[in-house]
Design an enzyme around this catalytic site. Structure first.
Site, PDB file in Angstrom:
ATOM      1  N   CYS A  78       0.822  -1.220   0.000  1.00  0.00           N
ATOM      2  CA  CYS A  78       0.000   0.000   0.000  1.00  0.00           C
ATOM      3  C   CYS A  78       0.857   1.271   0.000  1.00  0.00           C
ATOM      4  O   CYS A  78       1.424   1.597  -1.033  1.00  0.00           O
ATOM      5  CB  CYS A  78      -1.004  -0.048   1.142  1.00  0.00           C
ATOM      6  SG  CYS A  78      -2.414   1.016   0.806  1.00  0.00           S
ATOM      7  N   HIS A 176      -3.141  -5.265   1.646  1.00  0.00           N
ATOM      8  CA  HIS A 176      -2.424  -5.508   2.907  1.00  0.00           C
ATOM      9  C   HIS A 176      -2.508  -6.973   3.346  1.00  0.00           C
ATOM     10  O   HIS A 176      -3.304  -7.296   4.233  1.00  0.00           O
ATOM     11  CB  HIS A 176      -3.072  -4.694   4.030  1.00  0.00           C
ATOM     12  CG  HIS A 176      -2.950  -3.217   3.907  1.00  0.00           C
ATOM     13  ND1 HIS A 176      -1.949  -2.499   4.509  1.00  0.00           N
ATOM     14  CD2 HIS A 176      -3.732  -2.319   3.285  1.00  0.00           C
ATOM     15  CE1 HIS A 176      -2.117  -1.207   4.261  1.00  0.00           C
ATOM     16  NE2 HIS A 176      -3.192  -1.072   3.522  1.00  0.00           N
ATOM     17  N   GLU A 178      -0.679  -8.427   5.266  1.00  0.00           N
ATOM     18  CA  GLU A 178      -0.266  -8.488   6.683  1.00  0.00           C
ATOM     19  C   GLU A 178      -1.458  -8.370   7.632  1.00  0.00           C
ATOM     20  O   GLU A 178      -1.307  -8.596   8.834  1.00  0.00           O
ATOM     21  CB  GLU A 178       0.779  -7.397   6.984  1.00  0.00           C
ATOM     22  CG  GLU A 178       0.276  -5.954   7.040  1.00  0.00           C
ATOM     23  CD  GLU A 178       0.140  -5.281   5.659  1.00  0.00           C
ATOM     24  OE1 GLU A 178       0.189  -5.980   4.629  1.00  0.00           O
ATOM     25  OE2 GLU A 178      -0.039  -4.047   5.631  1.00  0.00           O
TER      26      GLU A 178
HETATM   27  N1  GLN Z   1      -3.393   6.388   0.851  1.00  0.00           N
HETATM   28  C1  GLN Z   1      -2.201   6.100   1.594  1.00  0.00           C
HETATM   29  C2  GLN Z   1      -1.002   6.851   1.025  1.00  0.00           C
HETATM   30  O1  GLN Z   1      -1.129   7.604   0.123  1.00  0.00           O
HETATM   31  C3  GLN Z   1      -1.898   4.620   1.627  1.00  0.00           C
HETATM   32  C4  GLN Z   1      -2.894   3.926   2.508  1.00  0.00           C
HETATM   33  C5  GLN Z   1      -2.415   2.650   3.100  1.00  0.00           C
HETATM   34  O2  GLN Z   1      -1.209   2.364   3.193  1.00  0.00           O
HETATM   35  N2  GLN Z   1      -3.357   1.883   3.607  1.00  0.00           N
HETATM   36  O3  GLN Z   1       0.078   6.687   1.514  1.00  0.00           O
END
Ligand code: GLN
Length: 196
Positions: A78, A176, A178
């Site tokens: 992410c 994710h 994890e």
């Molecule tokens: N939207 C977040 C970002 O721009 C990422 C979100 C996440 O890691 N769950 O970093």
């Protein structure tokens, strides 16, 4: 193998637990000395702007970028996916990336209505055994170079968007693993990406 989890911000503890479930004792890292010592690095989910700014504030930014460029196996989930992208389409001011994968990512790509959702994904390394993707204000890959392998995609409005990619020793997922208790993506990182 000494696997570090970048512990500046985000869900680094969950990544550490996932490593533990794979039988690997990871290490939370946040100093130059600690990052210089690891053989592989996980960049967690969280807020990519914050992680980028903290990495600069603690003088880690260039070191991490260089280690990734030099081939250190790296997995970003992410926010971590955003940080290993070559380019962000809509960066916050002062937001830079470490690089590692020749791709452009769109932050918060799924928009407001589906900021968070779960979806069963076909993940190329495990054909016929979908993995549950947890997406939280997730990015997607908008475009990628020829050397980038697409491992999973999602269709939105008739268009396919990559959400898991690999280029050599760098792996990234928009979701994710994890957070699900299914550690197959971590195993894939440890057993395949790290051993390439
Ligand atoms: N939207 C977040 C970002 O721009 C990422 C979100 C996440 O890691 N769950 O970093």
């Amino acid at each position: 193998m000494n696997v570090g989890v970048l512990a500046l911000q985000g869900d680094f503890r969950e990544h550490l637990s996932a490593l533990g479930e794979c039988g690997v004792k990871g290490k939370l890292v946040k100093t130059v000395a600690e990052i210089a010592e690891v053989d592989a690095l996980i960049i967690p989910g969280g807020e990519s702007t914050t992680i980028s700014k903290l990495a600069k504030a603690f003088d880690l930014f260039d070191l991490i970028s260089k280690r990734i460029a030099d081939g250190m196996p790296t997995y970003g989930s992410c926010a971590g996916m955003i940080l290993v992208a070559k380019k962000i389409i809509d960066p916050a001011s002062g937001q830079d990336t470490f690089g590692g994968i020749d791709m452009e990512v769109r932050r918060n790509a799924f928009g407001r209505q589906t900021e968070s959702f779960e979806f069963d994904l076909e993940f190329k390394p495990f054909p016929g055994a979908p993995i549950r993707g947890v997406f939280i204000r997730a990015p997607w890959v908008e475009s990628q170079g020829a050397k980038v392998e697409i491992l999973a995609s999602i269709d939105v409005a008739g268009k396919s968007h990559p959400v898991a990619v690999r280029q050599g020793s760098v792996l990234a997922t928009a979701f994710h693993p994890e957070l699900t208790g299914d550690n197959r993506v971590h195993r894939y990182f440890l057993e395949t990406v790290c051993k390439k």
